[in-house]
Design a protein around this motif. Structure first.
Motif, PDB file in Angstrom:
ATOM      1  N   LEU A  28      -0.917  -0.547  -2.811  1.00  0.00           N
ATOM      2  CA  LEU A  28      -1.104   0.772  -3.411  1.00  0.00           C
ATOM      3  C   LEU A  28      -1.429   0.658  -4.896  1.00  0.00           C
ATOM      4  CD1 LEU A  28      -0.900   3.891  -3.294  1.00  0.00           C
ATOM      5  CD2 LEU A  28       1.540   3.620  -3.819  1.00  0.00           C
TER       6      LEU A  28
ATOM      7  N   SER B 278      -9.433  10.609  -3.056  1.00  0.00           N
ATOM      8  CA  SER B 278      -8.258   9.810  -2.738  1.00  0.00           C
ATOM      9  C   SER B 278      -8.672   8.450  -2.208  1.00  0.00           C
ATOM     10  CB  SER B 278      -7.405  10.526  -1.684  1.00  0.00           C
ATOM     11  OG  SER B 278      -6.368   9.684  -1.202  1.00  0.00           O
ATOM     12  N   TRP B 279      -7.900   7.437  -2.566  1.00  0.00           N
ATOM     13  CA  TRP B 279      -8.212   6.086  -2.090  1.00  0.00           C
ATOM     14  C   TRP B 279      -8.114   5.990  -0.574  1.00  0.00           C
ATOM     15  CZ3 TRP B 279      -4.767   3.009   0.613  1.00  0.00           C
ATOM     16  CH2 TRP B 279      -3.419   3.401   0.605  1.00  0.00           C
ATOM     17  N   THR B 280      -7.365   6.883   0.034  1.00  0.00           N
ATOM     18  CA  THR B 280      -7.223   6.827   1.488  1.00  0.00           C
ATOM     19  C   THR B 280      -8.506   7.216   2.212  1.00  0.00           C
ATOM     20  OG1 THR B 280      -6.330   9.083   1.544  1.00  0.00           O
ATOM     21  CG2 THR B 280      -4.748   7.259   1.381  1.00  0.00           C
ATOM     22  N   ASP B 281      -9.488   7.751   1.475  1.00  0.00           N
ATOM     23  CA  ASP B 281     -10.805   8.004   2.060  1.00  0.00           C
ATOM     24  C   ASP B 281     -11.642   6.738   2.122  1.00  0.00           C
ATOM     25  OD1 ASP B 281     -10.257  10.740   2.318  1.00  0.00           O
ATOM     26  OD2 ASP B 281     -10.980  11.150   0.279  1.00  0.00           O
TER      27      ASP B 281
ATOM     28  N   ASP C 258       0.730   9.045  -0.011  1.00  0.00           N
ATOM     29  CA  ASP C 258      -0.733   9.047  -0.052  1.00  0.00           C
ATOM     30  C   ASP C 258      -1.324   8.952   1.349  1.00  0.00           C
ATOM     31  OD1 ASP C 258      -0.562   9.193  -2.767  1.00  0.00           O
ATOM     32  OD2 ASP C 258      -1.532   7.268  -3.184  1.00  0.00           O
ATOM     33  N   ILE C 259      -0.795   8.054   2.174  1.00  0.00           N
ATOM     34  CA  ILE C 259      -1.336   7.867   3.518  1.00  0.00           C
ATOM     35  C   ILE C 259      -1.235   9.151   4.334  1.00  0.00           C
ATOM     36  CG2 ILE C 259      -0.926   6.700   5.740  1.00  0.00           C
ATOM     37  CD1 ILE C 259      -2.285   4.840   3.901  1.00  0.00           C
TER      38      ILE C 259
ATOM     39  N   ASN D 238      -0.698  12.205   3.075  1.00  0.00           N
ATOM     40  CA  ASN D 238      -1.104  13.371   2.290  1.00  0.00           C
ATOM     41  C   ASN D 238       0.051  14.366   2.168  1.00  0.00           C
ATOM     42  OD1 ASN D 238      -2.859  14.941   0.743  1.00  0.00           O
ATOM     43  ND2 ASN D 238      -3.666  16.034   2.537  1.00  0.00           N
TER      44      ASN D 238
ATOM     45  N   ARG E 270      -2.453   6.749  11.078  1.00  0.00           N
ATOM     46  CA  ARG E 270      -3.127   6.969   9.806  1.00  0.00           C
ATOM     47  C   ARG E 270      -3.442   5.668   9.076  1.00  0.00           C
ATOM     48  NH1 ARG E 270      -6.296   9.307   7.443  1.00  0.00           N
ATOM     49  NH2 ARG E 270      -5.294   9.350   5.395  1.00  0.00           N
ATOM     50  N   ILE E 271      -2.550   4.691   9.148  1.00  0.00           N
ATOM     51  CA  ILE E 271      -2.808   3.450   8.419  1.00  0.00           C
ATOM     52  C   ILE E 271      -4.030   2.747   9.001  1.00  0.00           C
ATOM     53  CG2 ILE E 271      -1.344   1.885   9.773  1.00  0.00           C
ATOM     54  CD1 ILE E 271      -0.389   0.706   7.106  1.00  0.00           C
TER      55      ILE E 271
ATOM     56  N   VAL F 187      -7.150   4.640   7.639  1.00  0.00           N
ATOM     57  CA  VAL F 187      -7.472   4.269   6.259  1.00  0.00           C
ATOM     58  C   VAL F 187      -8.117   2.887   6.219  1.00  0.00           C
ATOM     59  CG1 VAL F 187      -6.510   3.819   3.965  1.00  0.00           C
ATOM     60  CG2 VAL F 187      -5.645   5.737   5.331  1.00  0.00           C
TER      61      VAL F 187
END
Length: 660
Positions: A464, A482-485, A544-545, A547, A572-573, A576
């Motif tokens: 992270l 967001s970095w998760t995109d 973050d993951i 949201n 979700r992980i 990402v």
């Protein structure tokens, strides 16, 4: 126009009489593949446990008819020709010839006649399917549910495979067995990377091993002699075995070449790079680099175990004559033993880092050295070199005690280096820490923080902090708040090397794929553990993951399988991870699958050394990690599976056993 590097010729494996005769015996293990490449090549594995048994039954019922198809899709029945396809005499500095050499089948004349026609069709088909994919893939593609995205990965895998093999040996203008970093020779806007680096070469060979060896061999510090090793002799391909042997011989030659770092006895094994003809590079450079001999040992120890398990007299002779001779501390041709002696006696000394810039102590170097010593102790014990085994084991334990010094307890992340003199201030957030997780971390949940488990709070907190450090740095990421995109990321945020000069850093394929791979590894580890461990270090990561507000994320306890929190978090992980993989693939697609060292931070064009071998190898690894994560998500929580060991599950599934 994008650079189009010449590819090696092709030969038809199934035109070879010996290969055809051996096919029925080998198909079963070949279909199993390297981290189950066939999953993406053939059927998609769903994470829906209710659907998975049907998939399993279909594989079992259809194995006989599907095996040739999956084998073809996994490695392509059109296999790149290599100079390593046959050996008639052994290597030895004393001039001896050994009778244990591998003699690969000769190429049939029909392959030569058909080559121009077939090779053109195959390469055109790969490019057509590749270009047919939409680079601005939809959300469905980014979550890994799109068959189009899967096909895109499959197409790039074939291109990356060819890209790696095109940069090895005479096909690249190099000595047999040497891996060049890149064909770039200092042309305009190009650096001179036309050398062989010990580190890059070892990592490249390691990236090919899953296509050659069963999964049980790939983390040699965890090796055991228990089954399923008894059937390991069925899992091979002549091309790759010849390549590994040629690599071992080439490294044996380099080990005895005097160079600026020393010689066989005085530090020369830590020399970072050589000319492609095996001559020493004598200009000023960041030397020594002690990760090279450790990684080389980790690349060859799995093959040594595999030969000993296959058990032919010639196999043991090859190990003794070329890989590990316990009768001498160091000698020409004993590649693994030489490297183990080097790192066992030198690990406490400073070294330049993986990027060849900083002299000091480095997490990546220390982590892979520890694993090499652990793996070396197991191999030495197996070969009866008991005193050496004890010494290597002791040094590994001593080194393990030093690893916590790399953890920044105040900031909560693994710092890439310490005891170094920075020319400009750096936070220590570096892709090298993520690479340490990939190449020296365990694949399962572990209470030992030094095991660098991908799902450990310390690793997730490090990932992270590292990714967040690139916020707002590259305009290519401006479409994602967001970095998760999914972001393109570089070596470290303070980097100014642009591939040729020092006008500002860029994203790297290696770094971007490394983030995706760590996330896939974490997803697989969570699935196998049936739980997600929570701690103060992971609150920001999961916020973050998922949201969500960080205050809503627990900082203790765990989410267990069956809970909504666990199901959403593990799904979700993976999404990402797919987003980061998609970013890297989108950059490669605009260059017809060609991967350089870097990606222009503003225009997305390839920058730096073209056709970087390590970039291709990193893609092969992240694609396999995705396969493994999908399988783990499908298998985790199945009460009919004995234990949560992924290797055992995948072995059973593809060996046709009835345990499932």
């Amino acid at each position: 126009m994008p650079h189009s590097k010449s590819r090696p010729h092709f030969w038809l494996a199934d035109n070879d009489e010996e290969s055809a005769a051996a096919a029925p015996q080998q198909q079963q293990q070949q279909v199993r593949g390297s981290y189950l490449q066939s999953i993406l090549a053939g059927r998609s594995v769903t994470t829906d446990d209710a659907v998975y048994p049907a998939y399993t039954d279909a594989v079992r019922a259809d194995r006989g008819s599907r095996a040739p198809l999956l084998l073809e899709k996994q490695t392509s029945r059109l296999l790149p020709e290599s100079p390593y396809s046959g050996f008639t005499s052994g290597y030895g500095s004393d001039g001896d010839n050994y009778s244990d050499e591998y003699d690969a089948p000769k190429r049939p004349w029909r392959a030569i006649v058909l080559f121009p026609f077939i090779a053109g069709i195959v390469y055109a088909a790969i490019l057509f399917s590749y270009l047919a994919c939409d680079p601005s893939a939809t959300t469905a593609a980014a979550t890994g549910t799109s068959g189009e995205f899967d096909q895109w990965i499959h197409s790039q895998r074939q291109l990356a495979w060819n890209g790696v093999l095109a940069n090895i040996g005479p096909a690249a203008g190099a000595m047999d067995g040497l891996v060049i970093a890149s064909p770039s020779k200092g042309e305009p806007n190009q650096p001179d990377y036309y050398f062989t680096w010990s580190r890059d070469s070892a990592l490249t060979v390691s990236s090919l091993l899953p296509s050659f060896l069963p999964d049980d061999y790939l983390r040699p510090w965890e090796y055991t002699t228990s089954p399923p090793h008894a059937r390991a002799h069925n899992h091979t391909h002549p091309l790759l075995e010849g390549l590994v042997r040629s690599y071992a011989r080439a490294q044996a030659e380099l080990q005895v070449v005097p160079n600026p770092s020393g010689d066989l006895w005085s530090g020369g094994l830590s020399e970072p790079k050589f000319h492609v003809d095996g001559k020493p590079f004598t200009h000023p450079w960041g030397r020594p680099q002690r990760d090279g001999p450790a990684l080389r040992a980790l690349a060859l120890i799995p093959y040594a175990h595999w030969l000993l398990d296959r058990g032919y007299p010639a196999d043991r002779a090859f190990v003794v004559n070329h890989l590990y001779n316990s009768n001498a501390l160091r000698r020409s041709g004993s590649v693994i033993k030489n490297d183990l002696e080097e790192i066992a006696n030198m690990w406490s000394l400073p070294s330049f880092d993986i990027w060849e810039e900083l002299d000091g102590r480095h997490l990546f170097t220390d982590a892979v050295t520890r694993r090499a010593l652990q793996a070396g102790a197991l191999l030495a014990k197996r070969l009866g070199d008991t005193h050496a085994a004890a010494y290597y084991g002791t040094q590994a334990e001593r080194l393990a005690l030093q690893l916590p010094n790399h953890f920044n307890t105040t900031a909560g992340y693994w710092a890439a280096s310490h005891s170094v003199q920075y020319t400009t201030p750096r936070a220590g957030l570096d892709s090298a820490s993520m690479l340490a997780v990939i190449h020296a971390g365990v694949r399962h949940t572990s209470e030992d923080v030094t095991d660098l488990a991908p799902n450990s709070p310390a690793v997730l907190s490090t990932l992270l902090a590292y990714v967040r450090s690139f916020a707002g740095l590259y305009s290519l990421n401006s479409d994602s708040s967001s970095w998760t995109d999914g972001w393109l990321v570089g070596r470290y945020a303070e980097d100014v090397y642009d591939g040729v000069g020092f006008r500002g850093g860029n994203p790297w394929y290696i770094a971007t794929f490394t983030v995706a791979q760590v996330l896939y590894r974490a997803q697989a580890a969570f699935a196998l553990a049936d739980s997600v461990q929570l701690s103060p270090l992971t609150a920001s990561f999961w916020a973050d993951i998922l949201n969500e507000d960080e205050d809503d994320i627990p900082i203790a306890g765990e989410w267990t399988r069956g809970s909504d929190e666990y199901d959403v978090a593990t799904q979700r992980i993976g999404e990402v991870a797919d987003a980061f993989l998609l970013r890297g693939l989108s950059a490669a697609r605009r260059h017809y699958g060609s991967m350089a060292e870097q990606i222009g931070s503003s225009d997305g064009k390839n920058r730096g050394a073209r056709d970087l071998t390590w970039s291709y190898a990193s893609f092969l690894e992240v694609a396999r990690a995705r396969d493994e994560a999908k399988l783990a998500m499908a298998m985790g929580g199945d009460d009919d599976v004995d234990g949560r060991d992924l290797d055992a599950v995948s072995d059973q599934l593809f060996a046709g056993e009835d345990a499932l």
